[in-house]
Design a protein around this motif. Structure first.
Motif, PDB file in Angstrom:
ATOM      1  N   GLY B  62       0.828  -1.211   0.000  1.00 22.52           N
ATOM      2  CA  GLY B  62       0.000   0.000   0.000  1.00 22.52           C
ATOM      3  C   GLY B  62       0.858   1.255   0.000  1.00 22.52           C
ATOM      4  N   MET B  63       1.921   1.240   0.799  1.00 21.15           N
ATOM      5  CA  MET B  63       2.813   2.400   0.865  1.00 21.15           C
ATOM      6  C   MET B  63       3.609   2.550  -0.436  1.00 21.15           C
ATOM      7  SD  MET B  63       4.203   2.422   4.793  1.00 21.15           S
ATOM      8  CE  MET B  63       5.055   4.008   4.617  1.00 21.15           C
ATOM      9  N   LEU B  64       4.056   1.436  -0.987  1.00 27.72           N
ATOM     10  CA  LEU B  64       4.789   1.503  -2.263  1.00 27.72           C
ATOM     11  C   LEU B  64       3.904   2.112  -3.351  1.00 27.72           C
ATOM     12  CD1 LEU B  64       6.635  -1.953  -2.403  1.00 27.72           C
ATOM     13  CD2 LEU B  64       7.637   0.272  -1.870  1.00 27.72           C
ATOM     14  N   THR B 195      -3.343  12.947   9.710  1.00 30.82           N
ATOM     15  CA  THR B 195      -2.925  12.698   8.325  1.00 30.82           C
ATOM     16  C   THR B 195      -3.203  13.919   7.450  1.00 30.82           C
ATOM     17  OG1 THR B 195      -3.505  10.376   8.617  1.00 30.82           O
ATOM     18  CG2 THR B 195      -3.129  11.114   6.368  1.00 30.82           C
ATOM     19  N   LEU B 196      -4.425  14.467   7.580  1.00 34.73           N
ATOM     20  CA  LEU B 196      -4.791  15.626   6.744  1.00 34.73           C
ATOM     21  C   LEU B 196      -3.903  16.816   7.053  1.00 34.73           C
ATOM     22  CD1 LEU B 196      -8.690  15.447   6.608  1.00 34.73           C
ATOM     23  CD2 LEU B 196      -7.066  15.110   4.742  1.00 34.73           C
ATOM     24  N   GLU B 199      -0.427  16.193   5.622  1.00 39.30           N
ATOM     25  CA  GLU B 199      -0.456  16.253   4.161  1.00 39.30           C
ATOM     26  C   GLU B 199      -0.726  17.680   3.677  1.00 39.30           C
ATOM     27  OE1 GLU B 199      -0.207  13.519   1.580  1.00 39.30           O
ATOM     28  OE2 GLU B 199       1.056  13.082   3.299  1.00 39.30           O
ATOM     29  N   PRO B 203       2.187  18.224   1.140  1.00 46.02           N
ATOM     30  CA  PRO B 203       1.482  17.163   0.410  1.00 46.02           C
ATOM     31  C   PRO B 203       2.431  16.057  -0.057  1.00 46.02           C
ATOM     32  CG  PRO B 203       0.789  19.325  -0.370  1.00 46.02           C
ATOM     33  CD  PRO B 203       1.941  19.548   0.559  1.00 46.02           C
ATOM     34  N   GLY B 204       1.985  14.836   0.143  1.00 51.33           N
ATOM     35  CA  GLY B 204       2.757  13.690  -0.336  1.00 51.33           C
ATOM     36  C   GLY B 204       4.017  13.404   0.452  1.00 51.33           C
ATOM     37  N   ASN B 205       4.091  13.891   1.704  1.00 49.90           N
ATOM     38  CA  ASN B 205       5.357  13.678   2.428  1.00 49.90           C
ATOM     39  C   ASN B 205       5.475  12.274   3.020  1.00 49.90           C
ATOM     40  OD1 ASN B 205       5.410  13.737   5.523  1.00 49.90           O
ATOM     41  ND2 ASN B 205       3.900  15.315   5.023  1.00 49.90           N
ATOM     42  N   GLU B 206       6.697  11.837   3.147  1.00 50.46           N
ATOM     43  CA  GLU B 206       7.015  10.449   3.503  1.00 50.46           C
ATOM     44  C   GLU B 206       6.726  10.127   4.968  1.00 50.46           C
ATOM     45  OE1 GLU B 206       9.526   7.804   2.224  1.00 50.46           O
ATOM     46  OE2 GLU B 206       8.580   8.247   0.319  1.00 50.46           O
ATOM     47  N   THR B 208       4.186  11.113   6.877  1.00 51.75           N
ATOM     48  CA  THR B 208       2.795  11.148   7.337  1.00 51.75           C
ATOM     49  C   THR B 208       2.364   9.857   8.039  1.00 51.75           C
ATOM     50  OG1 THR B 208       2.212  12.661   5.571  1.00 51.75           O
ATOM     51  CG2 THR B 208       0.412  11.467   6.596  1.00 51.75           C
ATOM     52  N   ILE B 209       2.626   8.734   7.399  1.00 50.22           N
ATOM     53  CA  ILE B 209       2.085   7.479   7.934  1.00 50.22           C
ATOM     54  C   ILE B 209       2.725   7.121   9.271  1.00 50.22           C
ATOM     55  CG2 ILE B 209       1.909   4.988   7.522  1.00 50.22           C
ATOM     56  CD1 ILE B 209       1.457   5.765   4.543  1.00 50.22           C
ATOM     57  N   THR B 212       1.603   9.601  12.017  1.00 47.95           N
ATOM     58  CA  THR B 212       0.221   9.328  12.401  1.00 47.95           C
ATOM     59  C   THR B 212       0.155   8.059  13.255  1.00 47.95           C
ATOM     60  OG1 THR B 212      -0.499  10.308  10.315  1.00 47.95           O
ATOM     61  CG2 THR B 212      -2.124   9.025  11.528  1.00 47.95           C
TER      62      THR B 212
END
Lengths: 104, 230
Positions: B62-64, B195-196, B199, B203-206, B208-209, B212
């Motif tokens: 999912g992350m890839l 997350t929001l 982001e 935006p699109g930063n590594e 976030t996940i 969170t």
């Protein structure tokens, strides 16, 4: 190709390490209840982050809401509550997402 | 085979079967998704053989798909794997009679075997053989289902069949049944907000996940504590 192999080997190593560490080093120890709860909440947080990152897609430095993905997720989430079967729920979610994509 | 072992084999198989079907369903999804991030049948299958963890493998692909690099995938999986420490600690006593085989049995520790084995150990005491049978059945189901999924996924046109949508939907279907109780729901809502926010800042930063995953559970803990004081 080689980065895939590297990823597989590293995933295998860190995952096995967490398992063997638990069964050897942590054996017989009572973890603090707060730590236990924290560990149990982590997967929920990660899965939500993965979903939200796919509903809101970066585009030219801004976040854009993807309606097909949002609809697909809502449909998939509702389906699993109603149907209680994993694969059929995923299929229903994807079909709704495709419909929204082609209708909009 | 010893009579007692035969009986255990039977009980373990009967108890593992319904969950094995569920695991196979996840395995098929994993296999299909893996082909969407350029894994082939061999590498998708190999990951299942070597890692044998539904959550780790699904989150990794999912992350890839979201463009994450190897380092952030590994960090996130380390975080996700923390609960294996709990499972290992809880199962150690019940697996102890396995002696030197324990390092092999450790490979089978994950959510579903933990649930089955801990209830078995509560009933009959330590029983490594039961665990071995259950984990073995799940392992076989996981590998065959992954291969099946990878073979199906490789044949489909991703856009036409909406396979890009399969990622978020798979995670939604994994998430929703577990959303029970204020702390978990609070964790999930906090994760949405965090997350929001992350982001929105970049935006699109590594990160976030992983951020969170680290921060949102604190809200769950807070809610859990408040419930305890009510």
């Amino acid at each position: 190709m080689s980065s895939q192999w590297l990823l597989i080997i590293m995933l295998a190593a860190v995952t096995y390490f967490s398992r063997i560490l638990g069964i050897t080093v942590m054996a017989g120890r009572k973890l603090h209840p707060v730590i236990r709860l924290y560990f149990n909440y982590v997967p929920t947080a990660i899965i939500v982050a993965l979903i939200i990152k796919q509903i809101f897609v970066p585009s030219n430095g801004h976040l854009v809401l993807s309606l097909p993905v949002l609809a697909a997720c809502l449909a998939g989430g509702l389906s699993i509550l109603l149907v209680k079967k994993f694969l059929p729920s995923v299929v229903i979610g994807v079909v709704i997402g495709i419909l929204v994509r082609y209708l909009l | 085979m010893h009579f007692a072992k035969k009986a255990t084999l039977k009980v373990a198989s009967v108890e593992a079967l319904p969950l094995a079907i569920a695991i196979a369903a996840y395995g098929v999804s994993y296999g299909v998704l893996a082909t969407q991030v350029d894994f082939n049948v061999l590498t998708a299958g190999l990951m299942s053989v070597l890692v044998f963890s539904g959550s780790a493998q699904l989150v990794a692909v999912g992350m890839l798909a979201g463009g994450a690099g190897i380092a952030s995938v590994i960090l996130t999986v380390v975080l996700l794997n923390l609960r294996n420490l709990l499972y290992g600690a809880a199962l150690a006593e019940g697996l102890a009679p396995a002696g030197k085989w324990i390092s092999l049995l450790a490979f089978g520790i994950s959510d579903e075997p933990f649930v089955l084995a801990s209830s078995r150990f509560k009933k009959v005491g330590p029983d490594p053989f039961y665990f071995a049978v259950v984990a073995g059945i799940f392992y076989i189901a996981w590998i065959f289902a992954s291969l099946t999924g990878a073979m199906i996924g490789g044949e489909l046109d991703p856009q036409k069949f909406g396979l890009d949508l399969a990622f978020p939907v798979t995670f939604a279907a994994l998430l929703v049944p577990g959303l029970k109780g204020k702390p978990i729901i609070g964790t999930a809502l906090a994760a949405v907000v965090i997350t929001l926010l992350l982001e929105w800042i970049r935006p699109g930063n590594e990160l976030t996940i992983i951020l969170t995953g680290l921060l949102a559970p604190l809200v769950g803990l807070y809610l859990n504590r408040r419930m305890g004081h009510e």
